[in-house]
Design a protein around this motif. Structure first.
Motif, PDB file in Angstrom:
ATOM      1  N   LEU A  11      -4.489   0.257  66.949  1.00  0.00           N
ATOM      2  CA  LEU A  11      -4.442   1.709  66.750  1.00  0.00           C
ATOM      3  C   LEU A  11      -5.125   2.100  65.441  1.00  0.00           C
ATOM      4  CD1 LEU A  11      -0.814   2.598  67.906  1.00  0.00           C
ATOM      5  CD2 LEU A  11      -2.950   2.890  69.178  1.00  0.00           C
ATOM      6  N   TYR A  12      -4.879   1.314  64.379  1.00  0.00           N
ATOM      7  CA  TYR A  12      -5.539   1.610  63.106  1.00  0.00           C
ATOM      8  C   TYR A  12      -7.044   1.377  63.181  1.00  0.00           C
ATOM      9  CZ  TYR A  12      -1.449   2.788  60.376  1.00  0.00           C
ATOM     10  OH  TYR A  12      -0.351   3.433  59.880  1.00  0.00           O
ATOM     11  N   GLY A  13      -7.472   0.366  63.915  1.00  0.00           N
ATOM     12  CA  GLY A  13      -8.908   0.148  64.114  1.00  0.00           C
ATOM     13  C   GLY A  13      -9.545   1.294  64.880  1.00  0.00           C
ATOM     14  N   PHE A  14      -8.850   1.760  65.912  1.00  0.00           N
ATOM     15  CA  PHE A  14      -9.331   2.898  66.691  1.00  0.00           C
ATOM     16  C   PHE A  14      -9.391   4.149  65.819  1.00  0.00           C
ATOM     17  CE2 PHE A  14      -8.610   6.452  69.666  1.00  0.00           C
ATOM     18  CZ  PHE A  14      -9.686   6.256  70.512  1.00  0.00           C
ATOM     19  N   VAL A  29     -11.190  16.002  58.155  1.00  0.00           N
ATOM     20  CA  VAL A  29      -9.868  15.598  58.651  1.00  0.00           C
ATOM     21  C   VAL A  29      -8.870  15.816  57.520  1.00  0.00           C
ATOM     22  CG1 VAL A  29      -8.478  13.691  59.519  1.00  0.00           C
ATOM     23  CG2 VAL A  29     -10.867  13.927  60.237  1.00  0.00           C
ATOM     24  N   ALA A  30      -7.885  16.682  57.756  1.00  0.00           N
ATOM     25  CA  ALA A  30      -6.899  17.008  56.722  1.00  0.00           C
ATOM     26  C   ALA A  30      -5.713  16.049  56.745  1.00  0.00           C
ATOM     27  CB  ALA A  30      -6.408  18.447  56.902  1.00  0.00           C
ATOM     28  N   ARG A  31      -5.251  15.651  57.931  1.00  0.00           N
ATOM     29  CA  ARG A  31      -4.092  14.768  58.054  1.00  0.00           C
ATOM     30  C   ARG A  31      -4.314  13.811  59.219  1.00  0.00           C
ATOM     31  NH1 ARG A  31      -3.751  17.736  54.410  1.00  0.00           N
ATOM     32  NH2 ARG A  31      -1.957  18.807  53.552  1.00  0.00           N
ATOM     33  N   THR A  32      -3.782  12.611  59.099  1.00  0.00           N
ATOM     34  CA  THR A  32      -3.870  11.611  60.162  1.00  0.00           C
ATOM     35  C   THR A  32      -2.498  10.982  60.350  1.00  0.00           C
ATOM     36  OG1 THR A  32      -6.141  11.096  59.546  1.00  0.00           O
ATOM     37  CG2 THR A  32      -5.019   9.501  60.907  1.00  0.00           C
ATOM     38  N   LEU A  33      -2.116  10.799  61.586  1.00  0.00           N
ATOM     39  CA  LEU A  33      -0.859  10.136  61.922  1.00  0.00           C
ATOM     40  C   LEU A  33      -1.160   9.086  62.978  1.00  0.00           C
ATOM     41  CD1 LEU A  33       2.200  10.357  61.299  1.00  0.00           C
ATOM     42  CD2 LEU A  33       2.360  11.935  63.217  1.00  0.00           C
ATOM     43  N   VAL A  34      -0.856   7.825  62.678  1.00  0.00           N
ATOM     44  CA  VAL A  34      -1.141   6.713  63.592  1.00  0.00           C
ATOM     45  C   VAL A  34       0.165   6.008  63.926  1.00  0.00           C
ATOM     46  CG1 VAL A  34      -2.370   4.524  63.869  1.00  0.00           C
ATOM     47  CG2 VAL A  34      -3.419   6.373  62.565  1.00  0.00           C
ATOM     48  N   GLY A  35       0.431   5.803  65.202  1.00  0.00           N
ATOM     49  CA  GLY A  35       1.633   5.092  65.613  1.00  0.00           C
ATOM     50  C   GLY A  35       1.955   5.357  67.066  1.00  0.00           C
ATOM     51  N   ASN A  36       3.147   4.933  67.479  1.00  0.00           N
ATOM     52  CA  ASN A  36       3.629   5.162  68.835  1.00  0.00           C
ATOM     53  C   ASN A  36       4.645   6.298  68.800  1.00  0.00           C
ATOM     54  OD1 ASN A  36       2.307   2.992  70.370  1.00  0.00           O
ATOM     55  ND2 ASN A  36       3.411   1.685  68.946  1.00  0.00           N
ATOM     56  N   TYR A  37       4.250   7.470  69.238  1.00  0.00           N
ATOM     57  CA  TYR A  37       5.109   8.652  69.155  1.00  0.00           C
ATOM     58  C   TYR A  37       5.511   9.172  70.527  1.00  0.00           C
ATOM     59  CZ  TYR A  37       3.650   8.223  64.390  1.00  0.00           C
ATOM     60  OH  TYR A  37       3.410   7.710  63.141  1.00  0.00           O
ATOM     61  N   VAL A  38       4.599   9.209  71.449  1.00  0.00           N
ATOM     62  CA  VAL A  38       4.887   9.595  72.838  1.00  0.00           C
ATOM     63  C   VAL A  38       4.387   8.442  73.683  1.00  0.00           C
ATOM     64  CG1 VAL A  38       4.483  11.285  74.649  1.00  0.00           C
ATOM     65  CG2 VAL A  38       4.567  12.032  72.273  1.00  0.00           C
ATOM     66  N   ASP A  54      -5.108  25.554  59.504  1.00  0.00           N
ATOM     67  CA  ASP A  54      -5.277  26.424  58.343  1.00  0.00           C
ATOM     68  C   ASP A  54      -4.208  26.061  57.308  1.00  0.00           C
ATOM     69  OD1 ASP A  54      -2.932  27.496  59.358  1.00  0.00           O
ATOM     70  OD2 ASP A  54      -3.856  29.353  60.036  1.00  0.00           O
ATOM     71  N   GLU A  55      -4.173  26.762  56.188  1.00  0.00           N
ATOM     72  CA  GLU A  55      -3.228  26.437  55.122  1.00  0.00           C
ATOM     73  C   GLU A  55      -1.774  26.575  55.582  1.00  0.00           C
ATOM     74  OE1 GLU A  55      -3.866  24.988  52.210  1.00  0.00           O
ATOM     75  OE2 GLU A  55      -5.921  24.905  52.948  1.00  0.00           O
ATOM     76  N   GLU A  56      -1.484  27.560  56.406  1.00  0.00           N
ATOM     77  CA  GLU A  56      -0.112  27.737  56.898  1.00  0.00           C
ATOM     78  C   GLU A  56       0.319  26.536  57.744  1.00  0.00           C
ATOM     79  OE1 GLU A  56       2.701  30.814  59.438  1.00  0.00           O
ATOM     80  OE2 GLU A  56       0.518  31.076  59.492  1.00  0.00           O
ATOM     81  N   LEU A  57      -0.536  26.115  58.659  1.00  0.00           N
ATOM     82  CA  LEU A  57      -0.206  24.979  59.504  1.00  0.00           C
ATOM     83  C   LEU A  57      -0.042  23.700  58.673  1.00  0.00           C
ATOM     84  CD1 LEU A  57       0.323  23.992  62.357  1.00  0.00           C
ATOM     85  CD2 LEU A  57      -2.119  23.602  62.599  1.00  0.00           C
ATOM     86  N   LEU A  58      -0.906  23.502  57.677  1.00  0.00           N
ATOM     87  CA  LEU A  58      -0.793  22.319  56.824  1.00  0.00           C
ATOM     88  C   LEU A  58       0.496  22.337  56.003  1.00  0.00           C
ATOM     89  CD1 LEU A  58      -4.468  21.853  55.617  1.00  0.00           C
ATOM     90  CD2 LEU A  58      -3.230  20.517  57.327  1.00  0.00           C
ATOM     91  N   SER A  59       0.928  23.528  55.546  1.00  0.00           N
ATOM     92  CA  SER A  59       2.185  23.591  54.794  1.00  0.00           C
ATOM     93  C   SER A  59       3.362  23.255  55.698  1.00  0.00           C
ATOM     94  CB  SER A  59       2.370  24.966  54.141  1.00  0.00           C
ATOM     95  OG  SER A  59       2.635  25.955  55.114  1.00  0.00           O
ATOM     96  N   LEU A  60       3.307  23.647  56.956  1.00  0.00           N
ATOM     97  CA  LEU A  60       4.359  23.278  57.905  1.00  0.00           C
ATOM     98  C   LEU A  60       4.313  21.775  58.195  1.00  0.00           C
ATOM     99  CD1 LEU A  60       4.062  26.296  60.345  1.00  0.00           C
ATOM    100  CD2 LEU A  60       5.929  25.844  58.744  1.00  0.00           C
ATOM    101  N   TRP A  61       3.119  21.220  58.347  1.00  0.00           N
ATOM    102  CA  TRP A  61       2.959  19.788  58.599  1.00  0.00           C
ATOM    103  C   TRP A  61       3.544  18.972  57.443  1.00  0.00           C
ATOM    104  CZ3 TRP A  61       1.271  16.775  62.541  1.00  0.00           C
ATOM    105  CH2 TRP A  61       1.024  15.436  62.243  1.00  0.00           C
TER     106      TRP A  61
END
Length: 74
Positions: A11-14, A29-38, A54-61
């Motif tokens: 997954l990290y290689g991909f 790319v502002a944020r990355t999440l790698v793993g088994n979630y679904v 946008d900035e609002e979505l990133l603050s929620l993230w």
């Protein structure tokens, strides 16, 4: 997102390859999440989700999360 049977190393290689392709196309790319979630019980493969943030979505993230599947922040 891994589907359940794909090793985290793959997954990290991909993820690195997707990041390289996006960078070559000047897609930030502002944020990355790698793993088994679904997952689907022992299914091989992975999925990629991209969204415009946008900035609002990133603050929620970036807000603290405390669930059974995800934890970060305070």
């Amino acid at each position: 997102n891994g589907m359940g049977a794909t090793p985290l190393l793959e997954l990290y290689g991909f993820n690195a390859e997707v990041a390289r392709l996006l960078d070559a196309r000047k897609v930030p790319v502002a944020r990355t999440l790698v793993g088994n979630y679904v997952t689907s019980l022992d299914m091989a493969g992975c999925s990629v989700t991209l969204c415009r943030a946008d900035e609002e979505l990133l603050s929620l993230w970036d807000a603290p999360v405390q669930t059974a599947a995800l934890r970060w922040g305070r």
